[in-house]
Design an enzyme around this catalytic site. Structure first.
Site, PDB file in Angstrom:
ATOM      1  CD  GLU A  64     -32.090  -6.675 -21.418  1.00 63.60           C
ATOM      2  OE1 GLU A  64     -32.344  -7.951 -22.026  1.00 63.60           O
ATOM      3  OE2 GLU A  64     -30.789  -6.084 -21.061  1.00 63.60           O
TER       4      GLU A  64
ATOM      5  CE  LYS B  83     -34.639  -8.383 -24.296  1.00 58.05           C
ATOM      6  NZ  LYS B  83     -34.539  -9.640 -25.118  1.00 58.05           N
ATOM      7  CB  THR B  84     -28.077  -6.747 -22.795  1.00 64.57           C
ATOM      8  OG1 THR B  84     -28.944  -7.789 -22.299  1.00 64.57           O
ATOM      9  CG2 THR B  84     -27.109  -6.598 -21.865  1.00 64.57           C
TER      10      THR B  84
END
Length: 492
Positions: A172, A128-129
């Protein structure tokens, strides 16, 4: 009327001027604090540790208390935002309730911040990051000046949040406690779904998938779901529910059925390249990355798909991805050192810091390191994160951690959890040693400096030393950056 003005009017109607964040130093919380103060609100908060984010927030004029205490909460606070890591017995929460101060969760505030924007969120167990950062950098290079909040710090710019003037808000979205259901994005990326944070999903991957389905159906009919079908749970989610979606769905991956298919992946040292085929247009493009790993090729493809959906320039997208330098603590090369003087050596030791704490993430770290440095010994210092995760994924941890050449296990970072029998590092080390593949050593030391000294004394040269985990292991790897103890030992 701009989105910033709209949001400010909402808060002013409720007489919100002073916002206090409990757990302000967390990656997502720090980003919210930064956006709020940039919007003109008085912001303060508390945390237990000082880090890059808290130092940055203090430089912006935010007051931060490094202890959760009753006296920090005063009558002039209009709203409290709490991190998901904050327990109900937190003294600041207790006094806030007595003072009748409104308390909301981190994601509720994020949802309010995003309300009047074109919202792009990134979800999934892993990636995600990095994917969020890739999307942000593409949109920024395209001159769209997006707002974004991320769970990590960009290596090149040191950004973790930014308040832009454009219509896009890129963030995110964390599914760990179901709180992402507050959000209603226009576009959402699903990188993958695995057995993680199942304590919030009755230990059921099926409930996790149903929750994701509920979240994805919040996306408007003109929006888009971008999903990687290399992941079996993702593939199953789309296959079973495709006819019930009204939204655009674009699949990606190395999978032969992907709408955007990756192929011919190659890694050359720390850099990588691959091709993508757009099935709909039959067009093919080469993507060059300055970071390694199959997982980052997938992350980059997701960012590419989102950008193309919004009509961004292909040349700018490819240029941005090529220039992307990664995230701090994601396969982050810190420094090189030399082993103790008394030992003969031919090569130095490369020190890497990686945040991954799930077996799949650790496996990817190991495989990537092996590809880049096939002739070096791989040593890992791993700090398990949460007893519950260690228990649920014990056999997977044993399998993956046995792939390194030497393993040092630190005590479990509990993250507020109570001890669970047969889910601690000593037990994990015992089970790994029982396999007889490698020797795992449990380090039962408390002091960061002593742990660093001990690990350094065991180095022989020509090694990759990876500090792996999401807890406070970063405090140990920092000793290897300043190299002070190294010089002390060499001079003995």
């Amino acid at each position: 009327m701009s989105s910033v003005v709209n949001f400010q009017k909402i808060l002013k109607i409720k007489n919100i001027k002073h916002i206090y964040l409990i757990g302000i130093g967390g990656s997502g919380m720090g980003g919210i604090a930064k956006i709020l103060i940039k919007k003109g609100y008085k912001v303060s908060g508390s945390d237990l540790i000082s880090n890059f984010i808290t130092k940055n927030l203090i430089s912006l004029g935010i007051t931060i208390y490094f202890k959760h205490e009753i006296k920090n909460i005063t009558n002039n606070i209009d709203l409290i935002v709490k991190s998901s890591a904050i327990k109900n017995n937190n003294p600041e929460l207790i006094i806030a309730k007595k003072l009748n101060i409104t308390i909301i969760s981190r994601v509720e505030m994020l949802a309010e911040l995003m309300k009047f924007y074109y919202k792009i969120t990134i979800t999934g167990t892993h990636g995600k990051t990095t994917t969020t950062a890739m999307v942000y950098e593409i949109y920024k290079l395209s001159g769209l000046d997006p707002t974004f909040i991320n769970g990590g710090i960009l290596k090149y710019s040191k950004e973790y949040a930014y308040l832009g003037s454009g219509k896009y808000f890129i963030a995110e979205a964390d599914e760990s406690d179901k709180s992402f259901l507050y959000l209603k994005p226009t576009i959402n990326i699903v990188t993958n779904l695995e057995k993680e944070h199942l304590d919030y999903y009755n230990n059921s991957i099926e409930i996790l998938k149903k929750t994701f389905l509920k979240f994805l159906k919040k996306i408007p009919f003109y929006g888009c779901i971008v999903i990687c079908i290399d992941n079996n749970n993702n593939y199953d989610l789309i296959k079973k529910n495709k006819l019930s979606f009204r939204q655009n769905i674009i699949t990606y991956g190395f999978h032969k059925n992907a709408d955007i298919q990756l192929y011919n992946y190659k890694q050359n040292g720390y850099k990588s390249q691959f091709y993508i085929l757009e099935k709909k247009t039959c067009l093919s493009f080469k993507i060059n990355l300055s970071i390694p790993g199959y997982h980052n090729a997938l992350n980059a493809t997701a960012a590419y798909v989102v950008s193309k959906f919004n009509g961004l320039n292909n040349r700018i997208i490819l240029k941005s991805l090529k220039n992307f330098r990664g995230i701090i603590r994601r396969f982050d090369i810190l420094t090189t050192i030399y082993p103790p003087k008394k030992i003969k050596y031919q090569h130095d030791i490369i020190i890497i810091n990686d945040y991954g704490h799930h077996p799949t993430e650790i496996d990817m770290t190991i495989n990537t390191a092996r590809k880049i440095w096939p002739n070096r010994n791989l040593i890992m210092v791993f700090q398990p994160h949460r007893y519950s995760r260690t228990k649920i994924l014990l056999n997977y941890f044993i399998k993956v951690l046995s792939k390194v050449d030497k393993l040092f296990l630190l005590k479990v970072y509990p993250a507020g959890e109570n001890f669970i029998k047969n889910a601690d590092s000593k037990y994990l080390s015992k089970k790994i040693n029982k396999l007889g593949i490698i020797i795992s050593q449990f380090i039962n030391l408390k002091d960061y400096c002593n742990i660093a000294y001990y690990i350094f004394s065991k180095l022989r040269g020509n090694e990759i030393l990876i500090f792996q985990g999401a807890g406070d292991i970063n405090n140990i790897s920092s000793f290897f950056i300043n190299k002070k103890f190294q010089k002390k030992i060499l001079n003995q």
